[in-house]
Design a protein around this motif. Structure first.
Motif, short mmCIF file in Angstrom:
data_model
loop_
_atom_site.label_atom_id
_atom_site.label_comp_id
_atom_site.label_asym_id
_atom_site.label_seq_id
_atom_site.Cartn_x
_atom_site.Cartn_y
_atom_site.Cartn_z
N LYS A 277 0.76 -1.27 0.00
CA LYS A 277 0.00 0.00 0.00
C LYS A 277 0.80 1.33 0.00
N PRO A 278 1.48 1.71 1.10
CA PRO A 278 2.08 3.05 1.14
C PRO A 278 3.33 3.19 0.27
N MET A 279 3.82 2.06 -0.19
CA MET A 279 5.14 2.00 -0.83
C MET A 279 5.26 2.93 -2.05
N GLY A 280 4.19 3.01 -2.84
CA GLY A 280 4.22 3.82 -4.07
C GLY A 280 3.33 5.04 -3.97
N ASN A 281 2.87 5.36 -2.74
CA ASN A 281 2.02 6.54 -2.52
C ASN A 281 0.78 6.56 -3.43
N GLY A 282 0.32 5.37 -3.79
CA GLY A 282 -0.86 5.29 -4.65
C GLY A 282 -0.54 4.61 -5.98
N HIS A 283 0.72 4.59 -6.35
CA HIS A 283 1.16 3.87 -7.55
C HIS A 283 1.26 2.39 -7.15
N PRO A 284 0.82 1.45 -8.02
CA PRO A 284 0.87 0.04 -7.62
C PRO A 284 2.30 -0.50 -7.51
N LEU A 285 2.76 -0.59 -6.33
CA LEU A 285 4.13 -1.02 -6.05
C LEU A 285 4.13 -1.82 -4.75
N ALA A 286 4.69 -3.02 -4.80
CA ALA A 286 4.71 -3.88 -3.61
C ALA A 286 5.97 -4.74 -3.67
N CYS A 287 6.24 -5.45 -2.59
CA CYS A 287 7.54 -6.12 -2.53
C CYS A 287 7.54 -7.24 -1.50
N VAL A 288 8.44 -8.20 -1.71
CA VAL A 288 8.71 -9.24 -0.72
C VAL A 288 10.20 -9.16 -0.40
N ALA A 289 10.51 -9.10 0.89
CA ALA A 289 11.92 -9.13 1.31
C ALA A 289 12.13 -10.44 2.06
N THR A 290 13.25 -11.09 1.78
CA THR A 290 13.50 -12.36 2.47
C THR A 290 15.00 -12.62 2.63
N THR A 291 15.30 -13.79 3.15
CA THR A 291 16.70 -14.14 3.42
C THR A 291 17.32 -14.82 2.18
N GLU A 292 18.64 -14.89 2.18
CA GLU A 292 19.34 -15.55 1.06
C GLU A 292 18.97 -17.02 0.97
N GLU A 293 18.78 -17.67 2.14
CA GLU A 293 18.47 -19.11 2.15
C GLU A 293 17.11 -19.37 1.50
N ILE A 294 16.11 -18.56 1.88
CA ILE A 294 14.76 -18.77 1.33
C ILE A 294 14.76 -18.46 -0.16
N ALA A 295 15.39 -17.35 -0.53
CA ALA A 295 15.45 -16.99 -1.95
C ALA A 295 16.21 -18.07 -2.74
N GLY A 296 17.25 -18.60 -2.10
CA GLY A 296 18.06 -19.64 -2.76
C GLY A 296 17.22 -20.88 -3.06
N ALA A 297 16.40 -21.27 -2.12
CA ALA A 297 15.55 -22.45 -2.34
C ALA A 297 14.56 -22.20 -3.47
N PHE A 298 14.10 -20.97 -3.58
CA PHE A 298 13.13 -20.62 -4.63
C PHE A 298 13.81 -20.66 -6.00
N THR A 299 15.06 -20.19 -6.03
CA THR A 299 15.82 -20.22 -7.29
C THR A 299 16.11 -21.66 -7.69
N ALA A 300 16.38 -22.48 -6.65
CA ALA A 300 16.82 -23.86 -6.92
C ALA A 300 15.76 -24.70 -7.62
#
Ligand SMILES: Cc1ncc(COP(=O)(O)O)c(C=O)c1O
Length: 485
Positions: A277-300
């Motif tokens: 919601k507030p991230m883009g002040n009304g522009h559609p913008l959103a995000c997921v932040a995570t750890t290297e291990e979790i991102a690594g498993a997703f890449t794998a």
């Protein structure tokens, strides 16, 4: 240039062309907003409304720095994130600086729902488990996967899936452990521990615990101290991950902290944080932040994650400009100061109006819970709805309700909300609640008879006596919420 329609024409077209499940605020008499600035909205007649609803227009409606950044980037380049570009990496770097070090990998998407759906995928891929624990009354988005983990929605639809488990909302005002409990954080965390054991007895495994860092749809609930740390410990020892949904609460809204999960103490760090919601002040913008291990498993898993619009140069330019404005205008400082003032005023109001059972919140994320009686804490839903309606009609203040019984009047205005704005809202709430109390005894004074009726516009009461000025107070009495009668 778009055609300018009268309010009636807009309404007629909306009813005809837009799905009726897409509801409007004040559905019996919607407000048509044609422009906005800062914390103010303006209707088609130029009438100004004070906005206490828009947590999305975080740094203020149509902030010139955001508009300028968006237009400049739009004029230069907008493309998808498969081309190498500075904005996405510079923005990720700025976000990383606001988060604990281990949350250092980012995926950009377009909405809170997309962020939570991706968080679910990340958790399931990393843990190779399926089941999810959520808090009662939670809402995490409109995608099918998220309706499944949102008790606020699935209870009205197909019901609870076997892989979803609902933990009690850690509400120390009306929940199972209250403010008089010696350690509500531990007690509520133990309900999650019990739930995990129950899931294991069924031969199932937990992938994630999902919770808003300050449950908003649940009614502006401040999680009791120690709750998240303990829950994270239990969930991790069951092989799952902790997902903090910061879609409503992130980006300094609480003033004291940039992220609401940080309220739980320095030692607590979620495994995945979702933002929107507030991230883009009304522009559609959103995000997921995570750890290297979790991102690594997703890449794998070898499958590309591609999102056409997520992280495009324009979105990231806007995201960067939002962060700049938060800093330059000290909006966190403002949230701290104005939020404290608002809470103080509301707490004083509570001493005069027994219907205000609880005042809670942090920074510019606050709420008052209305109750029919303070001992039983029965929700005063009807009064909450009427208060919202009268604030809009009489004072041009837009505010909303939330919570399991829609009895919590919620404050989540743009972060430029001022001391004077806080004074005004509280004065108006005071006047309306005082009026309801005194309307219990109809006073036929000449002065009263000359007051214009406040409820005459859309009265649907067949027994309504509202014919002009004379019966105005009688009408107000008839329409006064039964919560107060
Ligand atoms: C806590 C929370 N999470 C997720 C969402 C979904 O966000 P969006 O509407 O941007 O998809 C919402 C939206 O209201 C929300 O309040």
């Amino acid at each position: 240039m778009a055609l300018e329609l009268s309010k009636e024409e807009t309404l007629e077209k909306r009813k005809r062309l837009i799905g009726q499940s897409c509801r409007l605020f004040y559905s019996d008499d919607p407000v048509k907003i044609v422009r906005a600035r800062g914390q103010y909205l303006y209707d088609e007649n130029g009438k100004r409304y004070l906005d206490c609803i828009s947590n999305v227009q975080h740094v203020g409606h149509c902030h010139p720095s955001i508009t300028k950044a968006a237009a400049a980037q739009m004029d230069l380049l907008n493309t998808n994130s498969r081309f190498l570009h500075d904005n996405i990496v510079l923005y990720a770097e700025r976000l990383a600086a606001t988060l604990p070090e281990r949350l250092c990998v980012f995926y950009f998407v377009n909405s809170g729902s997309e962020a939570n759906d991706l968080a679910l995928r990340l958790a399931q891929q990393y843990t190779q488990h399926e089941d999810v624990i959520v808090l009662d009354h939670a809402y995490h988005g409109h995608l099918k996967s998220l309706i499944d983990i949102s008790p606020y929605k699935f209870r009205k639809l197909t019901g609870q899936k076997e892989w979803v488990h609902v933990a009690p909302l850690p509400d120390t005002y009306s929940g199972m452990y209250r403010e008089d409990h010696p350690n509500p954080g531990q007690a509520y965390a133990d309900t999650v521990k019990d739930l995990i054991e129950e899931v294991h007895r069924k031969g199932r495994k937990i992938s994630a615990f999902f919770a808003e860092s300050l449950p908003s749809v649940g009614g502006q609930i401040i999680l009791p101290h120690g709750y998240s740390t303990k829950v994270a410990e239990y969930v991790r020892s069951a092989g799952g991950v902790f997902v903090a949904d910061e879609v409503q609460t992130g980006f300094g809204r609480l003033g004291s902290h940039f992220w609401a999960f940080q309220q739980q103490g320095e030692s607590f760090c979620p495994d995945i944080v979702t933002m929107g919601k507030p991230m883009g002040n009304g522009h559609p913008l959103a995000c997921v932040a995570t750890t290297e291990e979790i991102a690594g498993a997703f890449t794998a898993n070898g499958v590309e994650y591609f999102n056409t619009f997520g992280g495009n140069p324009v979105s990231c330019a806007i995201g960067l400009a939002v962060l700049d404005v938060i800093e330059k205008e000290d909006l966190r400082g403002n949230a701290t100061r104005v939020g404290a003032h608002l809470k103080d005023l509301l707490t004083k109001l509570q001493t005069r109006h027994r219907i205000i059972g609880d005042v809670r919140g942090a920074g510019l994320f606050a709420g008052i819970e209305l109750v029919k009686d303070r001992e039983k804490r029965t929700p005063a839903t009807e009064t909450a709805a009427l208060l919202v309606k009268r604030l809009k009609e009489e004072d041009k203040i837009c505010i909303s309700t939330d919570g399991p019984w829609e009895s919590v009047v919620k404050f989540k205005p743009p972060m430029c909300f001022s001391m004077e704005d806080a004074d005004l809202v509280v004065q108006c709430i005071d006047r309306i609640l005082t009026g309801y109390r005194s309307n219990k005894f109809i006073q036929f004074t000449w002065q009263n008879m000359l007051l214009p009726c406040t409820n005459s516009d859309h009265c649907g009461d067949s027994l309504c006596l509202c014919y002009g000025l004379f019966f105005s107070r009688v009408h107000s009495y008839i329409r006064a919420p039964t919560d107060l009668k």
